[in-house]
Design a protein around this motif. Structure first.
Motif, PDB file in Angstrom:
ATOM      1  N   SER A   1       1.026  -1.343  -0.212  1.00 14.65           N
ATOM      2  CA  SER A   1       0.137  -0.035  -0.051  1.00 14.65           C
ATOM      3  C   SER A   1       0.985   1.300  -0.063  1.00 14.65           C
ATOM      4  CB  SER A   1      -1.004  -0.085   1.294  1.00 14.65           C
ATOM      5  OG  SER A   1      -1.737  -1.071   1.334  1.00 14.65           O
ATOM      6  N   TYR A   2       0.366   2.305  -0.771  1.00 17.52           N
ATOM      7  CA  TYR A   2       1.083   3.440  -0.765  1.00 17.52           C
ATOM      8  C   TYR A   2       0.276   4.669  -0.279  1.00 17.52           C
ATOM      9  CZ  TYR A   2      -0.355   3.172  -5.709  1.00 17.52           C
ATOM     10  OH  TYR A   2      -1.279   3.225  -6.617  1.00 17.52           O
ATOM     11  N   TYR A   3       0.804   5.723   0.560  1.00 13.23           N
ATOM     12  CA  TYR A   3      -0.118   6.769   1.305  1.00 13.23           C
ATOM     13  C   TYR A   3       0.733   8.043   0.835  1.00 13.23           C
ATOM     14  CZ  TYR A   3      -2.014   2.707   3.786  1.00 13.23           C
ATOM     15  OH  TYR A   3      -2.227   1.668   4.145  1.00 13.23           O
ATOM     16  N   VAL A   4      -0.006   8.991   1.265  1.00 14.42           N
ATOM     17  CA  VAL A   4       0.617  10.443   0.961  1.00 14.42           C
ATOM     18  C   VAL A   4       1.747  10.433   1.966  1.00 14.42           C
ATOM     19  CG1 VAL A   4       0.183  13.052   0.932  1.00 14.42           C
ATOM     20  CG2 VAL A   4      -1.686  11.582  -0.078  1.00 14.42           C
ATOM     21  N   SER A   5       1.503  10.215   3.078  1.00  9.43           N
ATOM     22  CA  SER A   5       2.587  10.585   4.308  1.00  9.43           C
ATOM     23  C   SER A   5       2.450   9.368   5.040  1.00  9.43           C
ATOM     24  CB  SER A   5       2.301  11.847   5.053  1.00  9.43           C
ATOM     25  OG  SER A   5       0.881  11.697   5.539  1.00  9.43           O
ATOM     26  N   GLU A   6       3.564   8.981   6.056  1.00  6.81           N
ATOM     27  CA  GLU A   6       3.574   8.094   6.965  1.00  6.81           C
ATOM     28  C   GLU A   6       2.477   8.031   8.205  1.00  6.81           C
ATOM     29  OE1 GLU A   6       7.100   8.365   9.547  1.00  6.81           O
ATOM     30  OE2 GLU A   6       7.536  10.166   8.325  1.00  6.81           O
ATOM     31  N   ASP A   7       1.402   8.992   8.190  1.00  3.12           N
ATOM     32  CA  ASP A   7       0.605   8.997   9.234  1.00  3.12           C
ATOM     33  C   ASP A   7      -0.700   8.002   8.746  1.00  3.12           C
ATOM     34  OD1 ASP A   7      -0.510  10.244   7.090  1.00  3.12           O
ATOM     35  OD2 ASP A   7      -0.950  12.189   8.145  1.00  3.12           O
ATOM     36  N   LEU A   8      -0.518   7.283   7.477  1.00  2.00           N
ATOM     37  CA  LEU A   8      -1.358   6.470   6.841  1.00  2.00           C
ATOM     38  C   LEU A   8      -3.047   6.788   6.743  1.00  2.00           C
ATOM     39  CD1 LEU A   8      -0.006   3.345   8.527  1.00  2.00           C
ATOM     40  CD2 LEU A   8       0.791   4.262   6.682  1.00  2.00           C
ATOM     41  N   LYS A   9      -3.127   8.227   6.680  1.00  4.34           N
ATOM     42  CA  LYS A   9      -4.517   8.674   6.765  1.00  4.34           C
ATOM     43  C   LYS A   9      -4.979   8.840   5.202  1.00  4.34           C
ATOM     44  CE  LYS A   9      -4.195  11.391  10.866  1.00  4.34           C
ATOM     45  NZ  LYS A   9      -4.304  12.784  11.469  1.00  4.34           N
ATOM     46  N   ASP A  10      -4.215   9.051   4.447  1.00  2.00           N
ATOM     47  CA  ASP A  10      -4.615   9.293   2.865  1.00  2.00           C
ATOM     48  C   ASP A  10      -3.979   8.235   2.045  1.00  2.00           C
ATOM     49  OD1 ASP A  10      -5.579  10.070   0.655  1.00  2.00           O
ATOM     50  OD2 ASP A  10      -4.499  12.158   0.444  1.00  2.00           O
ATOM     51  N   LYS A  11      -4.842   7.006   1.792  1.00  2.00           N
ATOM     52  CA  LYS A  11      -4.110   5.988   0.895  1.00  2.00           C
ATOM     53  C   LYS A  11      -4.617   6.438  -0.367  1.00  2.00           C
ATOM     54  CE  LYS A  11      -4.668   0.860   0.575  1.00  2.00           C
ATOM     55  NZ  LYS A  11      -5.351  -0.331   1.030  1.00  2.00           N
ATOM     56  N   ARG A  12      -3.476   6.213  -1.137  1.00  2.00           N
ATOM     57  CA  ARG A  12      -3.596   6.756  -2.930  1.00  2.00           C
ATOM     58  C   ARG A  12      -3.667   5.462  -3.746  1.00  2.00           C
ATOM     59  NH1 ARG A  12      -5.428  11.119  -2.963  1.00  2.00           N
ATOM     60  NH2 ARG A  12      -4.570  11.095  -5.006  1.00  2.00           N
ATOM     61  N   GLY A  13      -3.315   4.106  -3.155  1.00  2.00           N
ATOM     62  CA  GLY A  13      -3.291   2.866  -4.134  1.00  2.00           C
ATOM     63  C   GLY A  13      -2.846   1.707  -3.385  1.00  2.00           C
ATOM     64  N   GLU A  14      -2.801   0.546  -3.991  1.00  2.00           N
ATOM     65  CA  GLU A  14      -1.880  -0.613  -3.536  1.00  2.00           C
ATOM     66  C   GLU A  14      -1.677  -1.456  -4.635  1.00  2.00           C
ATOM     67  OE1 GLU A  14      -6.410  -3.025  -2.706  1.00  2.00           O
ATOM     68  OE2 GLU A  14      -5.218  -2.014  -1.123  1.00  2.00           O
ATOM     69  N   ILE A  15      -0.791  -2.272  -4.258  1.00  2.00           N
ATOM     70  CA  ILE A  15      -0.308  -3.104  -5.449  1.00  2.00           C
ATOM     71  C   ILE A  15      -0.455  -4.603  -4.764  1.00  2.00           C
ATOM     72  CG2 ILE A  15       1.829  -4.201  -6.670  1.00  2.00           C
ATOM     73  CD1 ILE A  15       3.211  -1.162  -6.077  1.00  2.00           C
ATOM     74  N   ILE A  16      -1.347  -5.408  -5.441  1.00  2.00           N
ATOM     75  CA  ILE A  16      -1.704  -6.692  -5.038  1.00  2.00           C
ATOM     76  C   ILE A  16      -0.609  -7.640  -5.476  1.00  2.00           C
ATOM     77  CG2 ILE A  16      -3.264  -8.596  -5.194  1.00  2.00           C
ATOM     78  CD1 ILE A  16      -4.339  -6.321  -3.865  1.00  2.00           C
ATOM     79  N   LEU A  17       0.098  -8.409  -4.341  1.00  2.00           N
ATOM     80  CA  LEU A  17       1.118  -9.477  -4.777  1.00  2.00           C
ATOM     81  C   LEU A  17       0.499 -10.827  -4.721  1.00  2.00           C
ATOM     82  CD1 LEU A  17       3.711  -7.945  -2.528  1.00  2.00           C
ATOM     83  CD2 LEU A  17       3.604  -7.402  -4.763  1.00  2.00           C
ATOM     84  N   ASP A  18       1.270 -11.841  -5.846  1.00  2.00           N
ATOM     85  CA  ASP A  18       0.862 -13.113  -5.831  1.00  2.00           C
ATOM     86  C   ASP A  18       2.217 -13.860  -6.012  1.00  2.00           C
ATOM     87  OD1 ASP A  18       1.163 -12.565  -8.679  1.00  2.00           O
ATOM     88  OD2 ASP A  18      -1.212 -12.594  -8.811  1.00  2.00           O
ATOM     89  N   GLY A  19       1.898 -15.224  -6.368  1.00  2.00           N
ATOM     90  CA  GLY A  19       3.225 -15.911  -6.707  1.00  2.00           C
ATOM     91  C   GLY A  19       3.645 -15.595  -8.086  1.00  2.00           C
ATOM     92  N   ASN A  20       2.918 -14.964  -9.105  1.00  2.00           N
ATOM     93  CA  ASN A  20       3.358 -14.595 -10.480  1.00  2.00           C
ATOM     94  C   ASN A  20       4.171 -13.253 -10.319  1.00  2.00           C
ATOM     95  OD1 ASN A  20       2.260 -17.117 -11.497  1.00  2.00           O
ATOM     96  ND2 ASN A  20       0.093 -16.206 -11.323  1.00  2.00           N
ATOM     97  N   CYS A  21       4.264 -12.513  -9.341  1.00  2.00           N
ATOM     98  CA  CYS A  21       4.707 -11.152  -9.512  1.00  2.00           C
ATOM     99  C   CYS A  21       6.201 -11.261  -9.381  1.00  2.00           C
ATOM    100  CB  CYS A  21       4.506 -10.445  -8.185  1.00  2.00           C
ATOM    101  SG  CYS A  21       2.649  -9.962  -8.040  1.00  2.00           S
ATOM    102  N   THR A  22       7.055 -10.256 -10.200  1.00  2.00           N
ATOM    103  CA  THR A  22       8.374 -10.430 -10.250  1.00  2.00           C
ATOM    104  C   THR A  22       8.895  -8.822  -9.941  1.00  2.00           C
ATOM    105  OG1 THR A  22       8.299  -9.800 -12.604  1.00  2.00           O
ATOM    106  CG2 THR A  22       8.548 -12.188 -12.022  1.00  2.00           C
ATOM    107  N   VAL A  23      10.056  -8.689  -9.571  1.00  2.00           N
ATOM    108  CA  VAL A  23      10.632  -7.392  -9.491  1.00  2.00           C
ATOM    109  C   VAL A  23      11.949  -7.508  -9.692  1.00  2.00           C
ATOM    110  CG1 VAL A  23      11.131  -8.347  -6.936  1.00  2.00           C
ATOM    111  CG2 VAL A  23      11.349  -5.947  -7.365  1.00  2.00           C
ATOM    112  N   GLU A  24      12.584  -6.384 -10.614  1.00  2.00           N
ATOM    113  CA  GLU A  24      13.854  -6.270 -11.080  1.00  2.00           C
ATOM    114  C   GLU A  24      14.439  -4.892 -10.998  1.00  2.00           C
ATOM    115  OE1 GLU A  24      12.461  -6.123 -15.767  1.00  2.00           O
ATOM    116  OE2 GLU A  24      13.037  -7.962 -14.845  1.00  2.00           O
TER     117      GLU A  24
END
Length: 587
Positions: free
Chosen positions: A240-263
């Motif tokens: 999840s990603y927010y405007v600031s670290e107080d976690l009040k304004d959530k701007r979106g999320e990235i759903i992870l599963d076994g098919n995800c990759t990172v590079e």
């Protein structure tokens, strides 16, 4: 690991105990109605106000015990929980009921919010038996994490002195004793309240909220392609990603599963330390603050994806389950050792009884021999005068009887020596058991001083400790058992050597991979420098060399040497420029 139902029961147990003001183990029905209504509200369960009365319809109007309330709680509340509720609010409700009765705020260096988080962590780490306590191993684990977050070194000797100062029958701490221990600053070494609060909050996020990693990074937009700084929070199946670290304004999320990759990605658009997260639906370009942070995020996300592929729990929950299994295994081994000791003691007692029986039989045989000797002497004296001719024969008989008596005496001495040898063997066996107990204590101390290793090394180390511990359980009883134990010891020693070689090979592979990474990194830097130098040279000699660019859609001119590098429009423009320069020079 405890089931979700067991995890819910722990805060409810605190709340029920807090309502039991006179410590009788019972709570009035009116209080249970209010508690049940609040539980249904927070757990998103339909509340039936008549169910409690119908469930206890056959009982009197008196209070209800914990055992009497549990069937109602399981049937009408816990079995209907779907998991779509706010765990923090649920814990806060139970905390509010029990904190006002048990929390001593005047003597603590913690705020109420920090004390609440320590209380929730206690419920997570405590044993699944009531009354709830947290065992010394889990206390040590929690204090180590807190001191690690605060940047302090862990002093094992101080914790050992703390355990020694407690009662010998101590099994663990209650929630309020744990809060008092952390709030007293005994293991924080004079750190300010803000630092302690920060450490408690970080441990709370990891253990309770399943936050594997968090921090600020830049994210590239999907529509406007602009870069925006966001606060990212990594959990076991989502980022999840927010405007600031107080976690009040959530701007979106990235759903992870076994098919995800990172590079990792090369630097571009003025952004450095880039990496890419590929999911089934979208790809996300993210920029970290430095290369170290980028590598940490890549490793954390890759580890999370691998756990999802294996359907494994988060690392801290898996580690908690392993610690619990180790404690159960050690307890089973201790019970087995005690059982063997009892059997050995019974066998020794039986041997003592057998030796006592043999000794009595020897004494009886000696007494009978003495009586026979006396009768023989009397008979010999009576018959000496009458049978003078048989004197020599009687002497020979007497010598034989004396030899028998000597033989009996020798046998008696051998039996007594055997008894002494058995007593010495019993003493040596007790000393060996004491040595084994001391060796186990020493091994436990050394194991607690070891640093946390990688997961594969931890598994190998556990196997090494298991084989090493099994080698020390050998008890020499007979020569045949001793030979068999020595053979087993040689086989386990060989297995230990093989495991150590595997550990060393893993370390060599890791170092080799790191060296290859450094070499590739240097090659990339050299290639980047060469490319930059070449581009500068081209920029200074634009009149001699023209960079190869995508061609125009217009038809190209054909010269004697092939297709021209310019169009007719560009040729006409150059001719006008030459004519202008020639006219200027003539004037």
């Amino acid at each position: 690991m405890g089931s979700p139902k067991d995890e819910l029961l722990k805060p409810i147990w605190h709340a029920f105990t807090a309502l039991d003001l006179d410590r009788s183990g019972k709570v009035s029905k009116s209080q249970l109605k209010v508690l049940s209504h609040n539980l249904c509200t927070l757990l998103n369960v339909p509340h039936d106000p008549v169910a409690l009365e119908e469930h206890f319809r056959d009982d009197d109007e008196g209070p209800v015990s914990n055992q009497g309330y549990m069937p109602y709680l399981n049937r009408f509340i816990l079995e209907k929980v779907q998991g779509n509720f706010d765990k923090i609010e649920f814990n806060k409700m139970c905390w509010t009921l029990c904190a006002r009765k048990n929390l001593a705020r005047n003597t603590l260096l913690l705020s109420d919010d920090d004390a609440f988080k320590v209380w929730v962590i206690f419920n997570f780490l405590s044993e699944d038996k009531y009354p709830l306590v947290i065992v010394p191993e889990e206390i040590e684990y929690l204090l180590k994490k807190l001191t690690e977050v605060m940047g302090l070194g862990w002093h094992q000797e101080q914790f050992e002195h703390y355990k020694i100062s407690l009662d010998t029958s101590w099994e663990g701490l209650s929630a309020w004793e744990l809060i008092e221990l952390i709030g007293s600053g005994r293991f924080s070494k004079g750190m300010d309240r803000q630092t302690v609060s920060m450490a408690i909050n970080e441990v709370f996020n990891e253990l309770i909220l399943d936050v594997l990693k968090q921090g600020y990074m830049w994210k590239k937009g999907h529509k406007r392609k602009n870069w925006t700084e966001r606060w990212f929070v990594l959990k076991p199946s989502i980022i999840s990603y927010y405007v600031s670290e107080d976690l009040k304004d959530k701007r979106g999320e990235i759903i992870l599963d076994g098919n995800c990759t990172v590079e990792a990605l090369p630097d571009k658009d003025g952004k450095k330390c880039l990496f890419l997260i590929k999911s089934l639906e979208k790809c996300y370009e993210i920029s970290a603050s430095d290369k170290k942070k980028r590598q940490e995020w890549i490793q954390a996300i890759q580890t999370t994806v691998n756990l999802l592929r294996l359907s494994s729990p988060p690392p801290h929950k898996e580690a908690r389950q392993k610690r619990k299994e180790i404690r159960q295994k050690l307890q089973a081994e201790q019970e087995e050792l005690e059982r063997q000791m009892r059997e050995l003691q019974v066998a020794n007692e039986n041997k003592q009884k057998e030796l006592e029986t043999v000794r009595k039989q020897l004494e009886e045989a000696a007494a009978r021999a003495s009586e026979e000797e006396t009768k023989r002497l009397q008979t010999q004296m009576e018959l000496q005068d009458r049978f003078s001719l048989e004197l020599e024969r009687e002497k020979m008989v007497r010598q034989k009887m004396e030899e028998q008596v000597a033989q009996k005496s020798s046998e008696l001495e051998q039996y007594l020596l055997r008894v002494q040898e058995l007593e010495e063997m019993y003493k040596q066996l007790q000393e060996a058991l004491e040595d084994e107990k001391q060796a186990r204590q020493d091994e436990e101390t050394v194991r607690r001083l070891q640093a946390r290793l990688l997961e594969e090394e931890s598994t190998k180390r556990e196997e090494l400790e298991k084989w090493h511990f099994e080698q020390q359980q050998a008890i020499e009883v007979t020569e045949a058992e001793k030979q068999e134990l020595e053979n087993q010891g040689m086989m386990k020693e060989h297995a230990l050597q093989v495991a150590l070689q595997q550990l060393e090979q893993l370390e060599l592979d890791r170092k080799e991979a790191l060296e290859q990474y450094e070499e590739v990194k240097k090659k990339l830097e050299v290639a980047a420098n060469k490319t930059k130098s070449w581009k500068d040279k081209v920029a200074h000699h634009e009149g001699l060399i023209r960079l190869i660019e995508p061609g125009s859609k217009n038809p190209h001119l054909i010269t004697n040497w092939g297709p021209a590098a310019f169009t007719e429009a560009e040729l006409e423009q150059r001719e006008k420029s030459w004519k202008g320069k020639r006219g200027t020079s003539e004037q």
